[in-house]
Design a protein around this motif. Structure first.
Motif, PDB file in Angstrom:
ATOM      1  N   LYS A  64       0.840  -1.203   0.000  1.00 56.34           N
ATOM      2  CA  LYS A  64       0.000   0.000   0.000  1.00 56.34           C
ATOM      3  C   LYS A  64       0.872   1.249   0.000  1.00 56.34           C
ATOM      4  O   LYS A  64       0.513   2.266  -0.614  1.00 56.34           O
ATOM      5  CB  LYS A  64      -0.939  -0.008   1.205  1.00 56.34           C
ATOM      6  N   GLY A  65       2.012   1.167   0.686  1.00 57.57           N
ATOM      7  CA  GLY A  65       2.963   2.280   0.630  1.00 57.57           C
ATOM      8  C   GLY A  65       3.492   2.474  -0.780  1.00 57.57           C
ATOM      9  O   GLY A  65       3.664   3.602  -1.241  1.00 57.57           O
ATOM     10  N   GLN A  66       3.732   1.370  -1.473  1.00 50.04           N
ATOM     11  CA  GLN A  66       4.193   1.451  -2.862  1.00 50.04           C
ATOM     12  C   GLN A  66       3.107   2.050  -3.752  1.00 50.04           C
ATOM     13  O   GLN A  66       3.406   2.800  -4.695  1.00 50.04           O
ATOM     14  CB  GLN A  66       4.584   0.060  -3.354  1.00 50.04           C
ATOM     15  N   ALA A  67       1.845   1.715  -3.466  1.00 44.62           N
ATOM     16  CA  ALA A  67       0.735   2.280  -4.236  1.00 44.62           C
ATOM     17  C   ALA A  67       0.708   3.803  -4.102  1.00 44.62           C
ATOM     18  O   ALA A  67       0.472   4.530  -5.079  1.00 44.62           O
ATOM     19  CB  ALA A  67      -0.587   1.684  -3.769  1.00 44.62           C
ATOM     20  N   LYS A  68       0.959   4.299  -2.889  1.00 45.21           N
ATOM     21  CA  LYS A  68       1.006   5.748  -2.686  1.00 45.21           C
ATOM     22  C   LYS A  68       2.130   6.372  -3.498  1.00 45.21           C
ATOM     23  O   LYS A  68       1.995   7.483  -4.034  1.00 45.21           O
ATOM     24  CB  LYS A  68       1.184   6.056  -1.200  1.00 45.21           C
ATOM     25  N   THR A  69       3.255   5.656  -3.587  1.00 42.17           N
ATOM     26  CA  THR A  69       4.368   6.137  -4.418  1.00 42.17           C
ATOM     27  C   THR A  69       3.956   6.226  -5.874  1.00 42.17           C
ATOM     28  O   THR A  69       4.282   7.186  -6.580  1.00 42.17           O
ATOM     29  CB  THR A  69       5.585   5.206  -4.280  1.00 42.17           C
ATOM     30  N   VAL A  70       3.227   5.218  -6.331  1.00 40.05           N
ATOM     31  CA  VAL A  70       2.733   5.223  -7.717  1.00 40.05           C
ATOM     32  C   VAL A  70       1.842   6.440  -7.941  1.00 40.05           C
ATOM     33  O   VAL A  70       1.978   7.144  -8.949  1.00 40.05           O
ATOM     34  CB  VAL A  70       1.960   3.924  -8.024  1.00 40.05           C
ATOM     35  N   PHE A  71       0.929   6.704  -7.018  1.00 46.18           N
ATOM     36  CA  PHE A  71       0.029   7.855  -7.160  1.00 46.18           C
ATOM     37  C   PHE A  71       0.814   9.164  -7.247  1.00 46.18           C
ATOM     38  O   PHE A  71       0.461  10.063  -8.013  1.00 46.18           O
ATOM     39  CB  PHE A  71      -0.958   7.914  -5.996  1.00 46.18           C
ATOM     40  N   ARG A  72       1.881   9.263  -6.459  1.00 42.99           N
ATOM     41  CA  ARG A  72       2.694  10.491  -6.491  1.00 42.99           C
ATOM     42  C   ARG A  72       3.432  10.638  -7.820  1.00 42.99           C
ATOM     43  O   ARG A  72       3.746  11.759  -8.224  1.00 42.99           O
ATOM     44  CB  ARG A  72       3.691  10.502  -5.329  1.00 42.99           C
ATOM     45  N   ARG A  73       3.726   9.515  -8.477  1.00 41.93           N
ATOM     46  CA  ARG A  73       4.461   9.558  -9.745  1.00 41.93           C
ATOM     47  C   ARG A  73       3.552   9.857 -10.939  1.00 41.93           C
ATOM     48  O   ARG A  73       4.057  10.187 -12.019  1.00 41.93           O
ATOM     49  CB  ARG A  73       5.147   8.213  -9.987  1.00 41.93           C
ATOM     50  N   LEU A  74       2.260   9.704 -10.768  1.00 37.07           N
ATOM     51  CA  LEU A  74       1.353   9.856 -11.906  1.00 37.07           C
ATOM     52  C   LEU A  74       1.252  11.310 -12.362  1.00 37.07           C
ATOM     53  O   LEU A  74       1.264  12.238 -11.551  1.00 37.07           O
ATOM     54  CB  LEU A  74      -0.041   9.340 -11.547  1.00 37.07           C
ATOM     55  N   THR A  75       1.144  11.483 -13.674  1.00 40.77           N
ATOM     56  CA  THR A  75       0.898  12.795 -14.277  1.00 40.77           C
ATOM     57  C   THR A  75      -0.122  12.607 -15.400  1.00 40.77           C
ATOM     58  O   THR A  75      -0.544  11.479 -15.690  1.00 40.77           O
ATOM     59  CB  THR A  75       2.194  13.393 -14.879  1.00 40.77           C
ATOM     60  N   ILE A  76      -0.476  13.692 -16.030  1.00 37.19           N
ATOM     61  CA  ILE A  76      -1.419  13.607 -17.151  1.00 37.19           C
ATOM     62  C   ILE A  76      -0.815  12.850 -18.337  1.00 37.19           C
ATOM     63  O   ILE A  76      -1.530  12.408 -19.243  1.00 37.19           O
ATOM     64  CB  ILE A  76      -1.883  15.007 -17.612  1.00 37.19           C
ATOM     65  N   ASN A  77       0.526  12.715 -18.343  1.00 42.23           N
ATOM     66  CA  ASN A  77       1.195  12.001 -19.432  1.00 42.23           C
ATOM     67  C   ASN A  77       1.477  10.539 -19.102  1.00 42.23           C
ATOM     68  O   ASN A  77       2.126   9.843 -19.880  1.00 42.23           O
ATOM     69  CB  ASN A  77       2.522  12.692 -19.778  1.00 42.23           C
ATOM     70  N   SER A  78       1.010  10.079 -17.945  1.00 43.69           N
ATOM     71  CA  SER A  78       1.296   8.701 -17.537  1.00 43.69           C
ATOM     72  C   SER A  78       0.544   7.700 -18.398  1.00 43.69           C
ATOM     73  O   SER A  78      -0.527   7.998 -18.946  1.00 43.69           O
ATOM     74  CB  SER A  78       0.913   8.494 -16.073  1.00 43.69           C
ATOM     75  N   GLU A  79       1.123   6.520 -18.497  1.00 43.20           N
ATOM     76  CA  GLU A  79       0.470   5.427 -19.217  1.00 43.20           C
ATOM     77  C   GLU A  79      -0.896   5.165 -18.575  1.00 43.20           C
ATOM     78  O   GLU A  79      -0.995   5.033 -17.356  1.00 43.20           O
ATOM     79  CB  GLU A  79       1.342   4.177 -19.129  1.00 43.20           C
ATOM     80  N   PRO A  80      -1.964   5.108 -19.364  1.00 45.25           N
ATOM     81  CA  PRO A  80      -3.311   4.976 -18.787  1.00 45.25           C
ATOM     82  C   PRO A  80      -3.611   3.605 -18.191  1.00 45.25           C
ATOM     83  O   PRO A  80      -4.526   3.466 -17.395  1.00 45.25           O
ATOM     84  CB  PRO A  80      -4.237   5.278 -19.963  1.00 45.25           C
ATOM     85  N   CYS A  95      -7.416   7.684 -10.816  1.00 42.74           N
ATOM     86  CA  CYS A  95      -6.678   6.436 -10.988  1.00 42.74           C
ATOM     87  C   CYS A  95      -7.300   5.362 -10.098  1.00 42.74           C
ATOM     88  O   CYS A  95      -7.548   5.583  -8.907  1.00 42.74           O
ATOM     89  CB  CYS A  95      -5.208   6.623 -10.619  1.00 42.74           C
ATOM     90  N   TYR A  96      -7.556   4.205 -10.689  1.00 50.96           N
ATOM     91  CA  TYR A  96      -8.126   3.065  -9.968  1.00 50.96           C
ATOM     92  C   TYR A  96      -7.050   1.986  -9.896  1.00 50.96           C
ATOM     93  O   TYR A  96      -6.568   1.520 -10.938  1.00 50.96           O
ATOM     94  CB  TYR A  96      -9.366   2.539 -10.690  1.00 50.96           C
ATOM     95  N   LEU A  97      -6.668   1.598  -8.698  1.00 49.57           N
ATOM     96  CA  LEU A  97      -5.558   0.660  -8.515  1.00 49.57           C
ATOM     97  C   LEU A  97      -5.982  -0.500  -7.625  1.00 49.57           C
ATOM     98  O   LEU A  97      -6.632  -0.295  -6.594  1.00 49.57           O
ATOM     99  CB  LEU A  97      -4.358   1.385  -7.910  1.00 49.57           C
ATOM    100  N   CYS A  98      -5.607  -1.698  -8.030  1.00 43.82           N
ATOM    101  CA  CYS A  98      -5.852  -2.865  -7.176  1.00 43.82           C
ATOM    102  C   CYS A  98      -4.565  -3.658  -7.029  1.00 43.82           C
ATOM    103  O   CYS A  98      -3.711  -3.668  -7.924  1.00 43.82           O
ATOM    104  CB  CYS A  98      -6.977  -3.741  -7.732  1.00 43.82           C
ATOM    105  N   ILE A  99      -4.419  -4.287  -5.883  1.00 45.37           N
ATOM    106  CA  ILE A  99      -3.270  -5.152  -5.618  1.00 45.37           C
ATOM    107  C   ILE A  99      -3.768  -6.586  -5.672  1.00 45.37           C
ATOM    108  O   ILE A  99      -4.712  -6.955  -4.965  1.00 45.37           O
ATOM    109  CB  ILE A  99      -2.652  -4.848  -4.245  1.00 45.37           C
ATOM    110  N   CYS A 100      -3.150  -7.388  -6.522  1.00 42.98           N
ATOM    111  CA  CYS A 100      -3.601  -8.772  -6.728  1.00 42.98           C
ATOM    112  C   CYS A 100      -2.441  -9.751  -6.566  1.00 42.98           C
ATOM    113  O   CYS A 100      -1.271  -9.375  -6.696  1.00 42.98           O
ATOM    114  CB  CYS A 100      -4.171  -8.952  -8.137  1.00 42.98           C
ATOM    115  N   ASP A 101      -2.784 -11.005  -6.296  1.00 43.85           N
ATOM    116  CA  ASP A 101      -1.785 -12.064  -6.346  1.00 43.85           C
ATOM    117  C   ASP A 101      -1.211 -12.131  -7.758  1.00 43.85           C
ATOM    118  O   ASP A 101      -1.918 -11.861  -8.739  1.00 43.85           O
ATOM    119  CB  ASP A 101      -2.415 -13.418  -6.002  1.00 43.85           C
TER     120      ASP A 101
END
Length: 217
Positions: free
Chosen positions: A33-49, A69-75
Motif C-alpha cells: 500500500k505504501g508502494q501504491a502511494k508512491t505510484v500515485f505520487r508519480r502519476l501525471t497527465i502524461n502517464s500510461e493509462p 486512478c483506480y488501482l488494485c493489488i492482486c496475487d
C-alpha cells in the motif's frame, strides 16, 4: 485474487476511496500500500493509462479514467484480464456516482468512503476465477492485455524508471528499430548469398577439379 483497491486523484495523488480490509490483510499489504502511494505520487497527465507493476508476490494494476486512478493489488497468479475488467467496472460506477465531485477544491481524503460498498460487492464477484461469469470474461475479446505496459516496482523506486507514456512509446520504438535493423541485416545477407553464392560455388568446384587433376592425373 484481488486483495485490496485504492482510488486516487491523478493531479495530486489525493486518496478518494479505498476498500475496507481486515487486520490480516492490512498487515500483509502494508508495504505494498505504501508502494501504491508512491505510484500515485508519480502519476501525471502524461502517464500510461493502463499499467501492471510487479512487486514481490503481488502485482499492482491500475487504470486512469479522466482525472482518477483506480488501482488494485492482486496475487501474481490472478489473471490480468479479470483485474482490468474489475477496475473498469469500478471506474464506470465511480464516474457515474461521483464524477462531478472529484475535482472540487478542498476535497478531503477518502471523501467517497461509501464507495467501499460497491467495491466489496464487485470484488466478491471477481474473487473466484472459475465462476462462469469470470470464465466468460477471460474468453471475451477484451482489450489485449499483453500490450499493457508492465513495470517492476524496484525499477520505479530505485532506478528512476518512469510511468510516462512517452518513455514507454520510446522503449517500444527502440525495440522496433532494433528488430528492423536485425531483419535488414538478415535480408542483406540473404541477398548476398543469392548474388554471389552460385558464382562462388562454381569457382570452388572448378578449383577443386583443377587441384584433383593436378595431383592425381
Amino acid at each position: 485474487m484481488v486483495k485490496t483497491t485504492i482510488i486516487a486523484r491523478v493531479t495530486d495523488g489525493l486518496p478518494l476511496a479505498a476498500s475496507m480490509d481486515d487486520e490480516q490483510v492490512e498487515m500483509e499489504l502494508a508495504e505494498y500500500k505504501g508502494q501504491a502511494k508512491t505510484v500515485f505520487r508519480r502519476l501525471t497527465i502524461n502517464s500510461e493509462p493502463r499499467c501492471s507493476i510487479e512487486s514481490g508476490n503481488y502485482v499492482l494494476h491500475y487504470i486512469i479514467d479522466g482525472s482518477v486512478c483506480y488501482l488494485c493489488i492482486c496475487d501474481r497468479s490472478y489473471p490480468r484480464k479479470l483485474a482490468f475488467s474489475y477496475l473498469e467496472e469500478l471506474a464506470k460506477e465511480f464516474n457515474t456516482s461521483y464524477g462531478n465531485e472529484v475535482d472540487k477544491p478542498g476535497l478531503r481524503p477518502y471523501a467517497f468512503v461509501k464507495f467501499d460498498t460497491f467495491m466489496q460487492k464487485t470484488k466478491r464477484i471477481y474473487q473466484d476465477t472459475r465462476t462462469q461469469s469470470n470464465l466468460t470474461k477471460l474468453n471475451e475479446d477484451l482489450q489485449d492485455v499483453t500490450r499493457i505496459m508492465t513495470k517492476n516496482m524496484e525499477d520505479l523506486l530505485w532506478r528512476g524508471d518512469s510511468l510516462d507514456r512517452m518513455s514507454h512509446i520510446s522503449g517500444e520504438l527502440k525495440d522496433s528499430a532494433k528488430m528492423f535493423k536485425d531483419k535488414a541485416r538478415h535480408l542483406n545477407l540473404q541477398a548476398l548469398y543469392r548474388k554471389y553464392g552460385p558464382p562462388v560455388a562454381i569457382a570452388t568446384i572448378i578449383i577443386l577439379v583443377i587441384v584433383l587433376r593436378y595431383y592425381y592425373f
